[in-house]
Design a protein around this motif. Structure first.
Motif, mmCIF file in Angstrom:
data_model
loop_
_atom_site.group_PDB
_atom_site.id
_atom_site.type_symbol
_atom_site.label_atom_id
_atom_site.label_comp_id
_atom_site.label_asym_id
_atom_site.label_seq_id
_atom_site.Cartn_x
_atom_site.Cartn_y
_atom_site.Cartn_z
ATOM 1 N N LEU A 39 0.897 -1.150 -0.064
ATOM 2 C CA LEU A 39 0.152 0.225 0.132
ATOM 3 C C LEU A 39 0.801 1.127 0.117
ATOM 4 N N GLY A 40 0.802 2.035 -0.997
ATOM 5 C CA GLY A 40 1.629 3.384 -1.002
ATOM 6 C C GLY A 40 0.807 4.320 -0.373
ATOM 7 N N ILE A 41 1.484 5.443 0.099
ATOM 8 C CA ILE A 41 0.996 6.510 0.615
ATOM 9 C C ILE A 41 1.593 7.733 0.157
ATOM 10 N N ALA A 42 1.177 8.664 -0.597
ATOM 11 C CA ALA A 42 1.559 9.774 -1.346
ATOM 12 C C ALA A 42 1.881 10.837 -0.114
ATOM 13 N N ALA A 43 3.082 11.112 -0.304
ATOM 14 C CA ALA A 43 3.583 12.007 0.826
ATOM 15 C C ALA A 43 4.440 13.266 0.231
ATOM 16 N N ALA A 44 3.796 14.524 0.734
ATOM 17 C CA ALA A 44 4.362 15.743 0.314
ATOM 18 C C ALA A 44 5.497 15.827 1.178
ATOM 19 N N ASP A 99 6.657 9.484 9.024
ATOM 20 C CA ASP A 99 7.943 10.207 9.681
ATOM 21 C C ASP A 99 9.169 10.150 8.933
ATOM 22 N N THR A 100 9.481 8.998 8.305
ATOM 23 C CA THR A 100 10.611 8.623 7.567
ATOM 24 C C THR A 100 10.618 9.488 6.158
ATOM 25 N N ALA A 101 9.393 9.677 5.489
ATOM 26 C CA ALA A 101 9.376 10.407 4.529
ATOM 27 C C ALA A 101 9.621 11.831 4.551
ATOM 28 N N ARG A 102 9.088 12.512 5.907
ATOM 29 C CA ARG A 102 9.141 13.865 6.316
ATOM 30 C C ARG A 102 10.577 14.024 6.361
ATOM 31 N N GLN A 103 11.284 13.231 7.080
ATOM 32 C CA GLN A 103 12.769 13.526 7.458
ATOM 33 C C GLN A 103 13.468 13.347 6.025
ATOM 34 N N GLY A 104 12.957 12.942 5.083
ATOM 35 C CA GLY A 104 13.899 12.665 3.800
ATOM 36 C C GLY A 104 14.685 11.530 3.806
ATOM 37 N N LYS A 105 14.375 10.325 4.716
ATOM 38 C CA LYS A 105 15.250 9.251 4.803
ATOM 39 C C LYS A 105 14.620 8.052 4.164
ATOM 40 N N THR A 106 13.502 8.189 3.341
ATOM 41 C CA THR A 106 12.721 7.199 2.727
ATOM 42 C C THR A 106 13.852 6.305 1.832
ATOM 43 N N SER A 107 14.105 5.023 1.949
ATOM 44 C CA SER A 107 14.940 4.124 1.331
ATOM 45 C C SER A 107 14.391 3.992 -0.066
ATOM 46 N N PRO A 108 15.322 3.638 -1.016
ATOM 47 C CA PRO A 108 14.716 3.234 -2.456
ATOM 48 C C PRO A 108 13.997 2.092 -2.495
ATOM 49 N N ALA A 109 13.990 1.095 -1.352
ATOM 50 C CA ALA A 109 13.434 -0.058 -1.345
ATOM 51 C C ALA A 109 11.985 0.221 -0.891
ATOM 52 N N ASP A 110 11.859 1.032 0.037
ATOM 53 C CA ASP A 110 10.388 1.490 0.592
ATOM 54 C C ASP A 110 9.732 2.191 -0.916
ATOM 55 N N LEU A 111 10.387 2.558 -1.768
ATOM 56 C CA LEU A 111 9.848 3.625 -2.717
ATOM 57 C C LEU A 111 9.425 2.608 -3.948
#
Length: 465
Positions: free
Chosen positions: A329-334, A364-376
């Motif tokens: 399940l993807g969650i679009a995050a600005a 939280d990870t997305a807002r911190q700019g730490k989302t890994s390529p695997a999670d995307l």
């Protein structure tokens, strides 16, 4: 001072994602002459998917930085050269350790996994050495030097010990530094509240006057990053990184998959009541955040379980429809870096508390700019929450490779016919876009109607799950 003979080794830009061809160097953490050790982070790069810190895979002394910060570099191109392989004379005294605070080798240190593929590294996390105010300014980036295939032997002067740490450079993680830069905040003026005096994102926001609303964080960062003075000429903004990848993906999706969008208005009064009850009771667990988005996610997952054909992808090369084995399940995050769509792996198999925990960590990870390529990568169906911006609905564009995306609009109090009377109720609008090659009108309508039915009467979360 001790003179040693070493050979040069080059560190090339790795593929930190899945098939990515380039990355932008955001920040260098070293300069020529610095001592580096295996596993030490030397720079932060931004790809089309995420910001990633790159560790060096060997020990040595930095010789050359081939590209300045801000450069976009192709994968496989050398970005730094390091003098390695010390050959000390037999009668020479032992060189001082390059790191002053080296721990004694009494026991084997803990092995830690690193993000980029050089295998696990040993030892706990270490801070990069900060320079004193009296230290010489960083040397300019040297021009690229051609290096022969065989190792080139050059003399290098190695300092007897590492430079002493100073307190002139505030402690903050790279995403926080970037946010402060975008907002025009000098980190030296920010009061840190994090552990060990580390400046957090909240500290940066607190330094603003007035502080921005949390939901507008990405918008504030984006506007501050590209100031446009009133009455001036046009301003051109380079298209790169996440924005470039998003533009390419959206164009490919819009002109490849035939989109169809359906809409439905839903009375979510009971769902909003359940959200309040779960928050007050703490039934899902201590510290777990409960939001309307959580129940929308559970409602969509329930509908997908009842109609698994929508959890699919179109294989153009083989002319096949691929029915996915699990729902990611993807969650679009600005975010300040642009629109990201990380996904929760196998979300359909999670309980409500597990889903809430995963959703909170992902956000939280997305807002911190730490989302890994695997999670995307690997998403199968997505939710975009446009309601947080006060928008009623929209016609969302599919993520490439996915068959459906649900837009969750703002929840508003509206006059509604309830039990034969017109009364104020909390209402939202859902919009489901789907790939008409995979999903016909009947299937898309059933998924949207079932999602709405769960939100109208959330007890179906139990009876249908």
């Amino acid at each position: 001072m001790t003179t040693e003979v070493r050979s040069l080794r080059e560190f090339k830009m790795p593929d930190v994602g899945e098939g990515l061809t380039e990355a932008e160097i955001l920040t260098w953490y070293v300069k020529p002459g610095d001592v580096v050790t295996d596993g030490q982070v030397v720079c932060e790069v931004e790809t089309a998917k995420a910001a990633v810190e790159l560790p060096i895979p060997f020990n040595g002394v930095v010789e050359t930085l081939f590209f300045p910060a801000g450069s976009t570099v192709d994968v496989g191109t050398a970005i730094i050269s390091v003098a390695v392989g010390a050959v000390a004379p037999a009668d020479a005294p032992a060189a001082a350790a390059p790191v002053a605070a080296e721990a004694p080798a009494a026991a084997e240190p803990e092995r830690r996994e690193v993000l980029v593929g050089y295998g696990p590294r040993t030892g706990g996390a270490q801070r990069r050495v900060r320079k004193t105010a009296a230290a010489a300014p960083a040397a300019p980036v040297a021009a690229p030097v051609a290096v022969a295939a065989a190792p080139v032997v050059v003399p290098v002067v190695v300092p007897a010990q590492a430079e002493p740490a100073g307190a002139d450079r505030p402690l903050a993680k790279p995403p926080v530094r970037k946010l402060a830069k975008d907002l025009g905040i000098d980190l030296r003026t920010v009061t840190p509240t994090g552990p060990d005096g580390v400046i957090t994102r909240d500290d940066v926001h607190a330094a603003l006057a007035p502080a921005p609303e949390p939901v507008a964080e990405a918008v504030v960062a984006a506007v501050a990053a590209v100031p446009v003075p009133v009455g001036t000429g046009d301003v051109r903004v380079p298209v790169k990184g996440v924005r470039k990848a998003t533009a390419q993906a959206m164009v490919a999706s819009a002109f490849t998959a035939p989109h169809v969008t359906e809409f439905i208005q839903v009375d979510v009064t009971r769902t909003m009541k359940l959200v309040r009850e779960l928050k007050l009771s703490g039934e899902l667990g201590e510290g777990i955040r409960v939001s309307p988005l959580l129940l929308v996610a559970r409602a969509l997952l329930t509908a997908v379980r009842r109609h698994p054909e929508i959890n699919a992808a179109w294989d153009e090369a083989n002319q096949e429809i691929v029915l996915k084995g699990q729902v990611n399940l993807g969650i679009a995050a600005a975010t300040p870096r642009g629109l990201l769509v990380p996904n929760i792996k196998d979300a359909g198999a999670k309980t409500l508390p597990q889903l809430a925990l995963a959703l909170g960590e992902l956000t939280d990870t997305a807002r911190q700019g730490k989302t890994s390529p695997a999670d995307l990568s690997g998403g199968t169906v997505t939710i975009t929450n446009v309601g947080v911006f006060g928008v009623d609905t929209g016609t969302p564009i599919l993520n490439p490779g996915e068959a459906a995306i649900l837009a969750f609009g703002a929840v508003r109090e509206l006059p509604w016919v309830h039990k034969g009377k017109v009364v104020p109720r909390q209402v939202t609008t859902l919009a489901l876009s789907f790939d008409h090659r995979l999903v016909d009108g009947e299937l898309g309508s059933k998924v949207l109607a079932d999602t709405a039915a769960v939100l109208e009467r959330p007890k179906r979360l139990i009876t249908w799950s």
